[in-house]
Design a protein around this motif. Structure first.
Motif, PDB file in Angstrom:
ATOM      1  N   TYR A  74       3.308   5.770  -5.998  1.00 44.90           N
ATOM      2  CA  TYR A  74       2.623   4.504  -6.223  1.00 44.90           C
ATOM      3  C   TYR A  74       3.540   3.590  -7.027  1.00 44.90           C
ATOM      4  O   TYR A  74       4.268   4.040  -7.915  1.00 44.90           O
ATOM      5  N   VAL A  79       2.757   0.363  -9.386  1.00 47.22           N
ATOM      6  CA  VAL A  79       1.701  -0.437 -10.001  1.00 47.22           C
ATOM      7  C   VAL A  79       2.264  -1.815 -10.309  1.00 47.22           C
ATOM      8  O   VAL A  79       3.198  -1.941 -11.102  1.00 47.22           O
ATOM      9  N   ILE A 101      -0.618  -0.339  -6.232  1.00 47.16           N
ATOM     10  CA  ILE A 101      -1.825  -0.602  -7.022  1.00 47.16           C
ATOM     11  C   ILE A 101      -1.627  -1.943  -7.708  1.00 47.16           C
ATOM     12  O   ILE A 101      -0.681  -2.135  -8.465  1.00 47.16           O
ATOM     13  N   ILE A 154      -4.414  -0.688  -3.358  1.00 35.32           N
ATOM     14  CA  ILE A 154      -5.596  -0.709  -4.214  1.00 35.32           C
ATOM     15  C   ILE A 154      -5.549  -1.933  -5.111  1.00 35.32           C
ATOM     16  O   ILE A 154      -4.498  -2.278  -5.664  1.00 35.32           O
ATOM     17  N   VAL A 157      -7.872   4.763 -10.478  1.00 30.44           N
ATOM     18  CA  VAL A 157      -6.513   4.277 -10.711  1.00 30.44           C
ATOM     19  C   VAL A 157      -5.817   5.126 -11.767  1.00 30.44           C
ATOM     20  O   VAL A 157      -4.640   5.465 -11.637  1.00 30.44           O
TER      21      VAL A 157
END
Length: 800
Positions: A196, A198, A228, A244, A311
Motif C-alpha cells: 500500500y 498511503v 489509501i 481506499i 485502514v
C-alpha cells in the motif's frame, strides 16, 4: 549508467536537439523530467520526452510540452529594467544594461550595509522552484545578510515536515520507495513492491512534489500496489478500483493519526522488534494514543470508526509507504500530524526497508552547500535573524527568519528596520507564499529599494519593484536537478542550455556575478564566489557545478551531462549499519539515538513531547458563536496539472485548462445557497473575501468547500490599485496572520471556516480577452500524439 545518445545532437534539417532535465522557471518541483529540446534558427521548436530517462520514461506534463510557447511568450521580461521609486505601481519601466543593473544594485547594497548594517537587507524566496537552492546563498553570501525569508505564515510548505523529520528521525526527507534510486527500477533485486502507498493530504499525480514523480504510483499500481487516500476530497487516484478513501474533516489529521496508532497498538499489530530496539518513548506514546479510540476519532474527524480500523490494519502490514503532503504543514496542529505520521511508519517497522520509507541525510550536495554559505556571516550577524531566538525549532532547521515575525518587523521597524528587499522567484502577493497579503503589500512599500528576479511581470513586481532582473526558462540555462533539494537525493539530472532568448541570467549566474562584484569576504577572509574560474557563464557555471559534484561523487558537470541521469543506489536498514549517525554507531541521529515517539527536543522547547489533537482554531466547533454565520469548512491549495501555484496564468494553452479559479461545492450545498454550476461565488470569513466560480462536485463533503489558490489575472490592468486583479480571487485574504503552532510552524490554510453566496456583481472578473479560444482539436495539433481523452479529463476532473 550513461544514456545511449549524446546530450547534444545535430539533426539533418539543421536543427539541434539537446537532452535536459526540467526544473524551473517557470515554476516546477525538482522532478527532473527527461526531455529533448529541439532548436532551429534561434527558436525552440519542439519538446519531446526522453524515453531513456529511467524515472519519467518519456512522459511529460503539459507544462513541459508547452515550453516553446513559454520561452517565446510576449509576456516574458527579457532585459533588465528599472523605474523610479515614486513610480512604483505604474508601468513606467525602462530597459537598462546588465552593467547598469550591477552598478545600481551593488551601490545600493553597499550603501545599506554601511548605513544600517547588512541585516537591513531581506531576501524572499518562493516555493519549490530552482531558486530554492539559490536564494539562501544569495542572502548569506552574495549580499551577506542573515535575513532570508520564506514568507508563508508558519513556513507552511515542506519546511515543517523536514524539521519534524530532523528532530524525530535525525534524517532528511522520508520519501516513498518507488525504486527511483536504481537504474533497474522495479527489477532491482533489493526492491520490494509496497503493498500500500498511503497518500496523506497529497495528490502526487498533479503535484509531483519536491522530486517525487507522481506517476510512479501509477506504475506501482499496475504491478499490484494499492493506494489509501486520507484527504477531505476524493481524488482521481483514490477513486480507482481497489483503492481506499478515508475522507476526513479538514484540519483533523492529528486525530486520525492517533486513532490509527490506537488500533495498531491495542490490537498488537505493531512491529515489536523495531519498537523495542529503535523507538524511544513507546509506552508514553501508547498511553497518549489510548485517548483516541476510533469512535471518538469519528466524532472529531467524520472518518467512520470501522473504516479507520480497516485502514490501520492495512497500514500495519509490510511493506507500506506513506506519502505525506502539504496538509501536514498547513495547520497550526501540523507538527503533531508530522510527528504521528513518522510514529506510524516507525511502530509498523516501515522505515528504511524495501518498499517502505527511504531516508536521506539532512542535506547533501547543493542542499548542503546552500546552508553552508552561512559561514560567510559573522556569528553576531547570524544571531540577528528575525524571530530566530523566539522560534528556535524553525530557525535551527530552516536557517531563515520566522515569516510572521518578519511581517511584524517590516511594519514596525522593530527590532530594526528593513531597508532593501530582494524577491527571488516569489510572487508573494498572488500568493502561495503569504497570509494576509494586503498587509505584506503595504509593508513592502515602506522599503527604500526593491529588486525583483523573475520570468514575467507579476503583481509583486509591479507593486513594489525598483529593478527587475530577468530569468531564463529551464530550456535556457545549465543546472542540476536534485530531488528534495538534497534532503533525499533519489537522483541527479543535468539541465542543459538549448538556447538563450534576450539578456537573461540564471539564479546561479546572478549569485556568482553579483558575488564577484560585491567581493564580500567572510570571517575567514575568503570570498565564496571568487573561487569559480572564468569570467563568462560557459566557464564559471560548469566550474561551479563541478565543484559541487567532484568531492562527493567523483565526477564533474561534463560527466553528468554525458550520463544524463545519476542514480546513486540505496542501502536499506542503514540504522542497523551505523550509516545514519555522524558517529558511525547504529541507530538514528537524534538525541536518544532512536526514533523519538516522545520528542526530547519538543519538550526542551516547551512543546508537548507527544502528538496531540487540536480542533481547528477557526471552525464551527471552536467558535460556536460564529457557526451559523460561517457554517462551512474551507480547504485550499490543491495542485493543478497546467499551472504551478501562481505561475503559468498568462500562457494561453495552459490557461485554457482553468480559465477562472473555481470553488468546489457539493451539489446539495450549492442548492441550499441557490448556486448553480458556473455561478460566481463570494467566499467570506472574518479575515477577508474572495470570488471564484462554482464547480459542483460529488467528491467533497457537503460541509466542506475547496478554493483555488495563487490566482491573478495577467490580462487585466497591471497598475495599482488593480495589480492584474490580484485581490479579486485571492483566497489567502481569508487566512489570518500569526495563527501558528507553538514551535512556530503551520497556519490554517487548509482548515478554516467560511460562508458562501452567489454574486451578480463580478467586479471586472469577466475577461475581455478569453483564454478559452484554444480548443481541444488545436491542442491535439500542437501536441501530436496526446490522447484527447486525457486533455478532457484534466479540464473536467470531478465535475458532476
Amino acid at each position: 549508467m550513461a544514456m545511449n545518445r549524446d546530450w547534444k545532437v545535430e539533426n539533418p534539417d539543421g536543427s539541434v536537439s539537446v537532452r535536459s532535465c526540467c526544473w524551473s522557471p517557470p515554476g516546477d518541483h525538482p522532478v527532473g523530467c527527461g526531455m529533448w529540446l529541439t532548436v532551429k534558427d534561434g527558436k525552440l521548436i519542439d519538446v519531446e520526452g526522453d524515453e531513456e530517462h529511467t524515472i519519467t520514461q518519456g512522459r511529460l506534463c503539459i507544462r513541459a510540452l508547452d515550453l516553446p510557447e513559454i520561452v517565446h511568450s510576449p509576456s516574458r521580461v527579457l532585459y533588465p529594467m528599472k523605474r523610479a521609486k515614486e513610480d512604483r505601481g505604474k508601468d513606467k519601466w525602462e530597459r537598462i544594461t546588465w552593467d547598469e543593473a550591477f552598478d545600481l544594485v551593488c551601490g545600493k547594497v553597499n550603501y545599506f550595509k554601511e548605513t544600517y548594517g547588512a541585516q537591513s537587507i531581506m531576501v524572499f524566496g518562493g516555493t519549490g522552484r530552482e531558486a530554492c537552492i539559490y536564494y539562501y546563498p544569495l542572502g548569506f553570501s552574495t549580499l551577506q545578510t542573515p535575513n532570508v525569508c520564506y514568507a508563508q505564515s508558519g513556513w507552511s510548505c515542506y519546511g515543517p515536515r523536514c524539521s519534524i523529520t530532523d528532530y524525530i528521525l535525525g534524517a532528511g526527507y522520508p520519501e516513498i520507495d518507488y525504486a527511483g534510486y536504481f537504474a533497474e527500477r522495479y527489477d532491482h533485486p533489493d526492491f520490494e513492491l509496497p503493498k500500500y502507498v498511503v497518500c496523506w493530504g497529497k495528490m502526487p499525480l498533479a503535484s509531483n512534489p519536491d522530486g517525487l514523480f507522481g506517476h510512479a504510483i501509477i506504475d506501482m499500481m499496475k504491478l499490484g500496489t494499492k493506494v489509501i487516500m486520507i484527504d477531505p476530497r476524493i481524488t482521481w487516484l483514490g477513486a480507482r478500483e481497489g483503492n481506499i478513501n478515508l475522507q476526513i474533516k479538514p484540519g483533523t489529521d492529528a486525530a486520525v493519526g492517533l486513532g490509527l496508532a490506537n488500533v495498531i497498538i491495542e490490537e498488537g499489530l505493531y512491529d515489536k522488534d523495531f519498537v523495542e530496539n529503535w523507538c524511544f518513548g513507546f509506552d508514553e506514546f501508547a498511553e497518549r494514543c489510548r485517548e483516541y479510540p476510533p469512535e471518538k476519532v469519528e466524532e472529531l474527524t467524520w472518518a467512520p470508526a470501522e473504516q479507520l480500523r480497516k485502514v490501520a490494519r492495512l497500514m500495519a502490514e509490510k511493506p507500506v509507504s506513506i506519502a505525506w503532503g502539504l496538509a501536514v504543514d498547513q495547520s497550526p496542529n501540523g507538527t503533531q500530524v508530522g510527528h504521528v505520521t513518522i510514529a506510524l511508519a516507525a511502530i509498523t517497522g516501515n522505515i528504511d526497508i524495501p518498499g517502505g520509507l527511504t531516508l536521506g541525510p539532512p542535506s547533501s550536495l547543493l542542499g548542503k552547500w546552500r546552508m553552508e554559505t552561512r559561514k560567510d556571516l559573522a556569528p553576531e550577524l547570524w544571531d540577528m535573524r528575525l524571530g530566530a531566538n523566539e522560534y528556535p525549532a524553525l530557525s535551527n532547521a530552516m536557517a531563515t527568519t520566522h515569516p510572521d515575525y518578519t511581517l511584524d518587523a517590516l511594519e514596525t521597524d522593530k527590532p530594526y528596520p528593513i531597508k532593501m528587499l530582494w524577491f527571488n522567484s516569489s510572487n508573494l502577493l498572488a500568493p502561495t507564499c503569504s497570509a494576509a497579503p494586503i498587509r505584506w503589500h503595504d509593508a513592502f512599500l515602506k522599503a527604500e529599494f526593491v529588486v525583483v528576479q523573475d520570468l514575467c511581470m507579476t503583481p509583486t513586481a509591479m507593486a513594489c519593484g525598483d529593478v527587475f532582473l530577468p530569468l531564463p526558462t529551464t530550456a535556457e540555462h545549465d543546472g542540476i536537478v536534485i530531488t528534495h533539494y538534497g534532503r533525499n537525493s533519489v537522483f541527479l539530472g543535468a539541465m542543459n542550455e538549448a538556447l538563450r532568448v534576450g539578456e537573461t541570467k540564471s539564479d546561479v549566474e546572478i549569485c556568482i556575478e553579483f558575488g564577484k562584484r560585491l567581493n564580500n569576504a567572510g570571517p575567514d577572509g575568503t570570498s565564496t564566489w571568487n573561487i569559480f574560474e572564468g569570467d563568462t557563464r560557459d566557464k564559471f557555471v560548469p566550474d561551479f557545478f563541478s565543484k559541487q559534484l567532484q568531492p562527493e561523487l567523483g565526477f564533474d558537470f561534463d560527466e553528468l551531462r554525458r550520463i544524463g541521469l545519476y542514480q546513486p543506489g540505496y542501502t536499506y536498514r542503514k540504522y542497523e549499519k551505523g550509516l545514519l549517525r555522524f558517529d558511525g554507531e547504529p541507530g538514528f541521529n537524534t538525541v536518544t539515538g532512536q526514533v523519538e515517539l516522545y520528542s526530547t527536543l519538543f519538550e526542551a522547547w516547551g512543546e508537548d513531547p507527544l502528538p496531540y489533537f487540536e480542533e481547528p482554531r477557526w471552525s464551527p466547533v471552536s467558535h460556536p458563536e460564529l457557526a451559523e454565520k460561517y457554517p462551512l469548512m474551507m480547504t485550499t491549495g490543491a495542485r493543478e496539472y497546467a499551472s504551478f501555484h501562481s505561475e503559468h496564468r498568462q500562457f494561453p494553452t495552459l490557461r485554457h485548462f482553468r480559465v477562472y479559479p473555481d470553488i468546489e461545492i457539493h451539489p446539495d450545498t450549492a442548492a441550499k445557497y441557490g448556486i448553480a454550476e458556473g455561478d460566481w461565488v463570494e467566499v467570506e470569513n472574518p479575515f477577508g473575501v474572495a470570488r471564484q466560480k462554482a464547480t459542483l462536485v460529488i467528491t467533497i463533503d457537503p460541509r466542506v468547500v475547496h478554493t483555488r489558490h495563487g490566482w491573478w489575472y495577467p490580462e487585466q490592468d497591471g497598475e495599482e490599485p488593480n495589480l492584474f486583479g490580484v485581490w479579486k480571487s485571492n483566497v489567502n485574504n481569508l487566512v489570518p496572520h500569526f495563527d501558528i503552532g507553538r514551535l512556530g510552524f503551520g497556519a490554517p490554510m487548509k482548515s478554516i471556516f467560511c460562508s458562501i453566496k452567489k454574486v451578480e456583481d463580478l467586479d471586472g472578473l469577466v475577461l475581455k480577452k478569453s483564454y478559452d479560444i484554444v480548443k481541444e482539436k488545436d491542442l491535439l495539433q500542437k501536441f501530436e500524439g496526446v490522447d484527447p481523452a486525457n486533455i478532457v479529463d484534466i479540464h473536467s476532473e470531478h465535475r458532476v
